[in-house]
Design an enzyme around this catalytic site. Structure first.
Site, PDB file in Angstrom:
ATOM      1  CG  ASP A 170      89.922 -45.340  12.177  1.00 46.46           C
ATOM      2  OD1 ASP A 170      89.245 -45.608  11.415  1.00 46.46           O
ATOM      3  OD2 ASP A 170      91.002 -46.065  11.767  1.00 46.46           O
TER       4      ASP A 170
ATOM      5  CB  ILE B  32      81.179 -42.753  -3.293  1.00 43.48           C
ATOM      6  CG1 ILE B  32      81.156 -42.214  -2.675  1.00 43.48           C
ATOM      7  CG2 ILE B  32      80.624 -42.411  -4.697  1.00 43.48           C
ATOM      8  CD1 ILE B  32      81.363 -39.757  -1.830  1.00 43.48           C
ATOM      9  N   GLY B  33      81.393 -45.261  -1.015  1.00 48.94           N
ATOM     10  CA  GLY B  33      82.202 -46.297  -0.238  1.00 48.94           C
ATOM     11  C   GLY B  33      81.251 -47.238   1.177  1.00 48.94           C
TER      12      GLY B  33
ATOM     13  CE  LYS C  55      81.055 -40.379   7.973  1.00 51.56           C
ATOM     14  NZ  LYS C  55      82.241 -41.237   9.078  1.00 51.56           N
TER      15      LYS C  55
ATOM     16  N   GLY D 177      81.363 -47.970   5.232  1.00 55.08           N
ATOM     17  CA  GLY D 177      82.481 -47.383   6.534  1.00 55.08           C
ATOM     18  C   GLY D 177      81.854 -48.252   7.435  1.00 55.08           C
ATOM     19  N   GLY D 178      82.839 -48.171   8.713  1.00 58.64           N
ATOM     20  CA  GLY D 178      82.373 -48.692   9.710  1.00 58.64           C
ATOM     21  C   GLY D 178      81.261 -48.254  10.063  1.00 58.64           C
ATOM     22  CG  PHE D 179      78.878 -43.472  11.022  1.00 62.37           C
ATOM     23  CD1 PHE D 179      78.299 -43.025   9.722  1.00 62.37           C
ATOM     24  CD2 PHE D 179      78.967 -43.337  12.299  1.00 62.37           C
ATOM     25  CE1 PHE D 179      77.146 -41.959  10.203  1.00 62.37           C
ATOM     26  CE2 PHE D 179      77.632 -42.078  12.346  1.00 62.37           C
ATOM     27  CZ  PHE D 179      76.519 -41.781  11.641  1.00 62.37           C
ATOM     28  N   GLY D 180      78.862 -46.675   8.413  1.00 63.78           N
ATOM     29  CA  GLY D 180      77.670 -46.594   7.447  1.00 63.78           C
ATOM     30  C   GLY D 180      78.255 -46.130   5.582  1.00 63.78           C
ATOM     31  CE  LYS D 181      74.745 -49.697   1.739  1.00 62.26           C
ATOM     32  NZ  LYS D 181      73.309 -49.781   0.266  1.00 62.26           N
TER      33      LYS D 181
END
Length: 838
Positions: free
Chosen positions: A621, A503-504, A525, A506-510
Site C-alpha cells: 500500500d 489528524i487523519g 490509530k 483511513g480505511g482502518f479508522g481515525k
C-alpha cells in the site's frame, strides 16, 4: 629429455609464440556458406566467392521460385555492390537450411536492396526473418538503399534454418546470405553489467545484431582486411564534437599478446589507430569525447571497447574514464596495468547496458580526476551489439516463425502437446483441491464460534478483546516486547479521543494525536468497528513493526486491545503526510531538493523491507498518504496493515488476493494476483510522479486523458517533455539533468512487467543521483567576473541538441548501494566528476 629435443621444443614453441598474430589471422571457418540469391553464376567479392543459389537449390525450400535482377544499384565505394543486383523473392514462408559441421557461434549476414522487378515492388515488401531459436527481424520494410544486416547466433543443432515470412499478404526477399563459423573466443560468457551494477553472465547463449562496428580514428576496414570478414566504418559520422578529439596512427606499434586481444577480436589497423582528447595545448582540459549511435529502445546492448596505448612514451602515463550514457564503465583506466606493464598491446573490454529507454546511445571517454596526471583519453575501436531479449527476439516480443516440417515446428507441436497435457493435469488437481476445500469449510461450520481473541503476552498471561471481525488467535511477535498499553493511558493521552485532535482518517479508522505521561508524542490509530480492515490488519501491523527497526520506517510504540478496541500507537510525525505537502492542505509546499530527500528516505525504508530480513516484506500500500514526515522532514514509511511476507528463494511470487489503493495498484499484480516486491516499485513510481506534479493520482474532474496521473505523466515522459506538467511552484527551479534522471527513474518503475522494473535499491541509487545532479556546483573560471552560480548543469546525455556543442553529462562513480541503516549516502558521491566543458 635430451638437450637436442629440449632445444627443439623451445625453438618451435618460441617460433609459434612469435607467429601468434599471423597464425590467428588465418582463421578458417568450418562452415562458410556464401550465397548470391537469384544469380545465374558465382560472384567474386574481394577474396571471397559467393555461390549462385540455383547451384545450391538443395538449401532452399519455398512455395515458388522467383529470381529478380536489376542494373540500377546505387553507386557505392564498397566492392559488394554486385551482390545487390539480383534477389530471390518469396511469396510465402520460405527457408534456407544450412548443414552445420561445427556447432557454436555463426555469423548470419543478410543483404537487402529493394528494387522493382516485374510486378514486384520490393520497397513495399513487409516480412520477418528468424532462425529456429531467434527472431532476427520483424515487419522489415526497406524503402531504398542497399543495407546489410549482420547477426551472431549460437547454433546448437546440426542445421541452421533461416526462415523468411511475408507479413499480411506481402512478399519477402533477400539479395545475398552469409552463414559463417565464428571462433569461440569472439563472445565470452561474462561482462560488466552497468544497471544494476555487477556482472552479466550468459552472453554465449544469446543472439546479437550488430548496430555499429567502428574503427575509431582510422579509415574504413573492408571485410577482406579483417580475419573474420567484418566491415569496420570510420567514426566521423558518430563523433558529436569533432573539435574535441584528434586522430593518431601508429600501426607498427601494435603487438598482439596472449594476455591481450587476439587478431580475431579486431585487426591491427583498428588497434593501430585511435582518437584522443584534443588537450595537448591545455593541461587543465576537462571534457569528454562523445560518440552518438542510433539504437532500438527496450533492448539491452553489449558494448565492446577496443584499446591499445600507442600514444604513451612510458608506462603509467595515461589514465582515463569510460562511460556509456550516464553509466560509468570504468574509472581511472590504466591500460599498462591491465596488460602486465606493456604498451602497444591490444585490449578489449565488454559491458552490458541496462534496458535502453530511448533511441540514442552515447559512448564517452574523459580524463581521470587524478592529481599530476595530464588529461587525456583514447579509444581505438567500438562495437555495439543489440542483445536478444527474454523471448529470444532481436525485434520485439514475437516468437520464432514456424515453417511446416521444420524442427521449430516440431518444437511448437511439442510445446502445444505439453501445454494441453499440463492443462489437463492442472484441471484434475483443481478439482481435487475444490473437493478438499469444501470438506474443510463444512468442518469449520460445525466448529464452535469464538467471539473473543486471545493475545498472549510476555508474562504468559492473556488479555482478551471482543471482535466482530474474525475468529482465531493472534500469535504476535509483539507479545515478547511489552508493547501493550492500557486503554486508560491511551484515552488520557488523546484527551478522551478528542475529535479536534484527529489528524487523519483511513480505511482502518481515525488517527488521533496525543501525548503520553512521559512527554512522548504519539499518533493513535483507533480501529473503526464498522471497518472492513479489522483484526487481520491489526495483527499484521503489530507483527511487522515489532520486528523491524529502521530510521525510515514509522516506529510502533504499542497497541491496545482492551474494551473491544483495536488501537495502534505510533511515534508522532510532526509534519504529517507527504500527500498533505503536495496538495489538498495548508501545509507549505516542498522545494525540489526536499522532495528528492523525502523520496530517497521512503526508498530507503522500502529497500530495507525488501532486503533487510530473511524474506522480503512487501508493503502493498505504498502511496503518498503512507509516507510521513517528522519535524526535520525526514520521510518514514507507515501503515503496514496490508503488508505481506514475500516469496521463498525458490519462488518468484506470492499468490494472494489483490489489495491496495486505486491509482497506485500494480496492473500486473491486479491481472495475475501474483505479488512480488516489484508491485511496491510500481506504486512508488506513481508516488514519484505525484511528487513531481503535485496532483491526485486519480482525478475524475479532469479531462479523460488526464484522469490517471501515471498514464498521463508517462505520455509526457516518453515525449521528453516532462517539464510541461510539473508542479507550478517548481517551474524554473529544477535542473534539467535532475528532472531527466528523476523522470527516467519513475518511468522504469512503471514498466508493464515486474521483471523489467528496477529493484528498490536501484531506485534509491537513481534518486541519490538525481539529487546530486540538482545540487552539483560547476566550477567557474576564476577570471570570470560573474558572481552567480551557473544555474544549469551540463545537459544530460540525451539532450542531444546541446551535445552537438561539445557538452556531455556529469557522471559519478557510485559503489553498490547497501544502505540498510539509512546513513546518508552523500559521501558516495564525493568523487563528483567535473562537468565543466563536457
Amino acid at each position: 629429455m635430451d638437450c637436442r629435443r629440449r632445444f627443439g621444443l623451445l625453438f618451435w614453441g618460441g617460433l609459434l609464440i612469435s607467429l601468434f598474430p599471423y597464425i590467428s589471422c588465418l582463421f578458417n571457418p568450418v562452415d562458410n556458406y556464401l550465397i548470391d540469391c537469384g544469380s545465374s553464376g558465382n560472384v567474386s567479392v574481394g577474396n571471397r566467392v559467393f555461390m549462385a543459389d540455383n547451384l545450391a537449390s538443395n538449401l532452399l525450400s519455398t512455395p515458388e521460385i522467383i529470381s529478380a535482377n536489376t542494373s540500377s544499384v546505387p553507386a557505392s565505394s564498397s566492392n559488394d555492390s554486385s551482390l545487390f543486383e539480383t534477389a530471390r523473392i518469396f511469396t510465402g514462408t520460405s527457408k534456407f537450411t544450412f548443414p552445420i559441421k561445427k556447432t557454436g557461434r555463426h555469423w548470419i549476414r543478410l543483404y537487402f536492396y529493394p528494387f522493382v522487378f516485374s510486378s514486384f515492388n520490393m520497397s513495399a515488401a513487409n516480412f520477418s526473418v528468424s532462425t529456429q531459436n531467434f527472431v532476427l527481424l520483424r515487419d522489415l520494410v526497406i524503402v531504398k538503399d542497399p543495407i546489410v544486416k549482420e547477426f551472431s547466433v549460437d547454433v546448437k543443432s546440426d542445421t541452421l534454418e533461416v526462415i523468411f515470412a511475408p507479413v499480411n499478404g506481402s512478399i519477402a526477399y533477400v539479395n545475398a546470405i552469409e552463414v559463417v563459423s565464428v571462433p569461440d573466443i569472439l563472445i565470452v560468457d561474462e561482462a560488466t553489467l552497468l544497471e544494476p551494477s555487477g556482472k552479466f553472465q550468459g552472453l554465449t547463449t544469446l543472439a546479437y545484431e550488430t548496430v555499429a562496428r567502428v574503427n575509431v580514428g582510422g579509415p574504413k576496414v573492408a571485410p577482406d582486411k579483417d580475419p573474420l570478414t567484418r566491415n569496420w566504418v570510420s567514426d566521423g559520422s558518430f563523433l558529436v564534437n569533432k573539435n574535441s578529439a584528434t586522430s593518431f596512427s601508429n600501426i607498427p606499434a601494435v603487438k598482439y599478446s596472449p594476455e591481450g586481444a587476439a587478431p580475431e577480436i579486431a585487426p591491427n589497423v583498428v588497434y593501430g589507430t585511435l582518437m584522443e582528447m584534443n588537450s595537448k595545448d591545455d593541461p587543465n582540459s576537462n571534457f569528454n569525447v562523445t560518440w552518438k549511435f542510433k539504437v532500438d529502445p527496450e533492448f539491452q546492448y553489449l558494448v565492446r571497447f577496443h584499446f591499445c596505448d600507442i600514444v604513451s612514451k612510458s608506462l603509467h602515463q595515461l589514465y582515463f574514464n569510460v562511460y556509456v550514457d550516464s553509466w560509468l564503465v570504468v574509472r581511472d583506466l590504466d591500460l599498462s596495468v591491465r596488460l602486465s606493464n606493456a604498451l602497444g598491446t591490444p585490449y578489449y573490454m565488454d559491458s552490458v547496458t541496462g534496458l535502453i529507454k530511448n533511441d540514442i546511445l552515447l559512448v564517452s571517454i574523459g580524463p581521470a580526476n587524478l592529481a599530476n596526471v595530464y588529461p587525456n583519453a583514447i579509444l581505438n575501436g567500438l562495437e555495439i551489439m543489440k542483445m536478444s531479449n527474454s523471448v529470444g527476439s532481436l525485434s520485439g516480443e514475437d516468437s520464432v516463425i514456424s515453417f511446416p516440417g521444420s524442427t521449430s515446428s516440431n518444437k511448437h507441436v511439442g510445446v502445444i502437446i505439453g501445454v494441453v497435457i499440463g492443462a489437463f493435469v492442472a484441471a484434475i488437481l483443481v478439482g481435487v483441491l475444490f473437493v478438499l476445500c469444501r470438506r474443510k469449510r463444512k468442518g469449520m461450520h460445525h466448529a464452535p464460534t469464538k467471539s473473543w481473541i486471545s493475545i498472549s503476552t510476555a508474562g504468559g498471561m492473556s488479555h482478551t478483546m471482543g471482535s466482530k471481525y474474525s475468529n482465531g488467535t493472534i500469535t504476535s511477535a509483539a507479545s515478547n516486547y511489552g508493547y501493550r498499553i492500557p486503554f486508560a493511558t491511551v484515552q488520557e493521552a488523546t484527551n478522551n479521543f478528542d475529535e479536534s485532535w484527529v489528524i487523519g482518517i483511513g480505511g482502518f479508522g481515525k488517527v488521533y494525536k496525543g501525548v503520553l505521561n512521559d512527554g512522548t508524542k504519539i499518533a493513535a490509530k483507533r480501529g473503526n468497528p464498522r471497518s472492513q480492515q479489522g483484526l487481520a490488519e491489526f495483527q499484521t501491523e503489530i507483527e511487522m513493526l515489532s520486528q523491524f527497526r529502521h530510521r525510515h520506517l514509522v516506529s510502533l510504540i504499542g497497541y491496545c486491545d482492551e474494551r473491544n478496541e483495536m488501537i495502534l500507537i505510533y511515534e508522532y510525525m510532526e509534519q504529517g503526510t507527504l500527500k498533505s505537502h503536495l496538495y489538498g492542505s495548508d501545509f507549505p509546499s516542498l522545494s525540489w531538493k526536499e522532495r528528492l530527500e523525502v523520496c530517497i528516505g521512503a526508498a530507503r525504508g522500502l529497500h530495507y523491507l525488501h532486503t533487510g530480513y530473511a524474506k522480503p516484506v512487501i508493503h502493498r500500500d505504498v502511496k503518498s498518504a503512507n509516507i510521513l514526515l517528522d519535524e526535520n522532514l525526514m520521510a518514514k514509511v507507515a501503515d503496514f496493515g496490508l503488508s505481506k511476507t514475500g516469496p521463498d528463494l525458490d519462488q518468484t511470487h506470492v499468490s494472494t488476493a489483490v489489495k491496495g489503493s486505486f491509482g497506485y495498484l500494480d496492473p500486473e499484480y491486479f491481472r495475475r494476483q501474483q505479488l512480488t516486491e516489484k508491485s511496491d516499485v510500481y506504486s512508488f513510481g506513481v508516488v514519484l510522479f505525484e511528487v513531481l506534479c503535485a496532483r491526485p493520482v486519480i482525478d475524475p474532474t479532469l479531462p479523460r486523458e488526464m484522469v490517471n496521473l501515471a498514464e498521463w505523466a508517462m505520455k509526457w515522459q516518453k515525449k521528453g517533455q516532462l517539464d510541461q506538467i510539473i508542479d507550478s511552484t517548481l517551474v524554473g527551479k529544477i535542473r534539467a539533468t535532475s528532472l531527466r534522471k528523476f523522470g527516467e527513474t519513475a518511468e522504469k518503475c512503471l514498466a508493464d512487467y515486474g521483471v523489467d522494473r528496477p529493484s528498490m535499491g536501484d531506485v534509491l541509487w537513481n534518486l541519490e543521483y538525481a539529487l546530486q545532479l540538482q545540487e552539483a556546483i560547476i566550477e567557474v573560471d576564476p577570471e570570470d567576473n560573474s558572481t552567480n552560480m551557473i544555474g544549469e548543469l551540463s545537459p544530460q546525455i540525451n539532450n542531444f541538441s546541446d551535445i552537438e556543442t561539445g557538452a556531455s553529462a556529469t557522471r559519478f562513480d557510485v559503489p553498490g548501494v547497501d544502505d540498510l541503516s539509512g546513513v546518508s549516502m552523500s559521501r558516495v558521491f564525493s568523487q563528483l566528476v567535473k562537468s565543466e566543458g563536457r
